[in-house]
Write a protein that holds these residues in place. Structure first.
Motif, PDB file in Angstrom:
ATOM      1  N   GLU A   7       0.852  -1.182   0.000  1.00  0.00           N
ATOM      2  CA  GLU A   7       0.000   0.000   0.000  1.00  0.00           C
ATOM      3  C   GLU A   7       0.891   1.236   0.000  1.00  0.00           C
ATOM      4  N   ASN A  56       0.861   5.630  -0.414  1.00  0.00           N
ATOM      5  CA  ASN A  56       0.112   6.881  -0.444  1.00  0.00           C
ATOM      6  C   ASN A  56       0.060   7.368  -1.895  1.00  0.00           C
ATOM      7  N   SER A  57      -1.131   7.670  -2.374  1.00  0.00           N
ATOM      8  CA  SER A  57      -1.291   8.017  -3.791  1.00  0.00           C
ATOM      9  C   SER A  57      -0.526   9.279  -4.174  1.00  0.00           C
ATOM     10  N   ASN A  58      -0.480  10.276  -3.309  1.00  0.00           N
ATOM     11  CA  ASN A  58       0.265  11.500  -3.629  1.00  0.00           C
ATOM     12  C   ASN A  58       1.750  11.208  -3.797  1.00  0.00           C
TER      13      ASN A  58
END
Length: 172
Positions: A118, A120-122
């Motif tokens: 997983e 963090n998208s940013n």
């Protein structure tokens, strides 16, 4: 001697080009099929097949229809066509380079996601953005870094670039 003619549907099936594309090429002045005197339907012959082959070949090379039209209207290809091919070659090489960079970014990103599970998208999109500009960064660093350092920094394998980092990309 009468030449053999084909309806648009038969010609489309024979050449593998859609009826709509044949109509479009006619609209753009690339093809000029004969018309049946009785029905007004388009009729294609051997010369049309040759013309279509020329169009499809130049499209394969990436030439725009406007340029294709000017080339197929002349019987001989001159130095202008050679120059066009060279320009097209340059464009295709640039496109291949862009595709290679995108493929490497995808491979590196999927590797990171597999390792970290997983992210963090940013942060992920920031990393991908950095991958996009990596070539420019390498060119800027050439005059001030040793080749072996540049190689280790920029030419590492995907697994080396994405593993063993001191960063934790997981969501907190």
């Amino acid at each position: 001697m009468e030449t053999e003619c084909f309806t648009v549907s038969v010609f489309a099936a024979y050449t593998g080009v859609s009826i709509r594309t044949l109509h479009y090429y006619e609209e753009k002045g690339l093809m000029n099929p004969k018309r049946d005197r009785m029905t007004g339907h388009r009729m294609y012959d051997k010369d049309d097949a040759i013309r279509l082959h020329q169009i499809v070949t130049m499209k394969f090379l990436g030439l725009p229809l406007k340029e294709i039209k000017s080339y197929i209207q002349s019987d001989n290809l001159d130095i202008r066509f050679k120059d066009t091919l060279r320009l097209q070659e340059t464009k295709l090489k640039e496109e291949r380079e862009r595709i290679d960079i995108a493929l490497e970014a995808i491979q590196r990103t999927t590797y990171l996601i597999e390792k970290e599970q997983e992210i963090n998208s940013n942060l992920l999109f920031s990393l991908i953005s950095g991958m996009q500009s990596e070539k420019q960064q390498k060119e800027m660093a050439k005059p001030i870094m040793k080749d072996d350092v540049l190689s280790k920094l920029f030419d590492a394998a995907i697994t080396e670039k994405g593993s063993g980092s001191c960063f934790n990309f997981s969501k907190r």
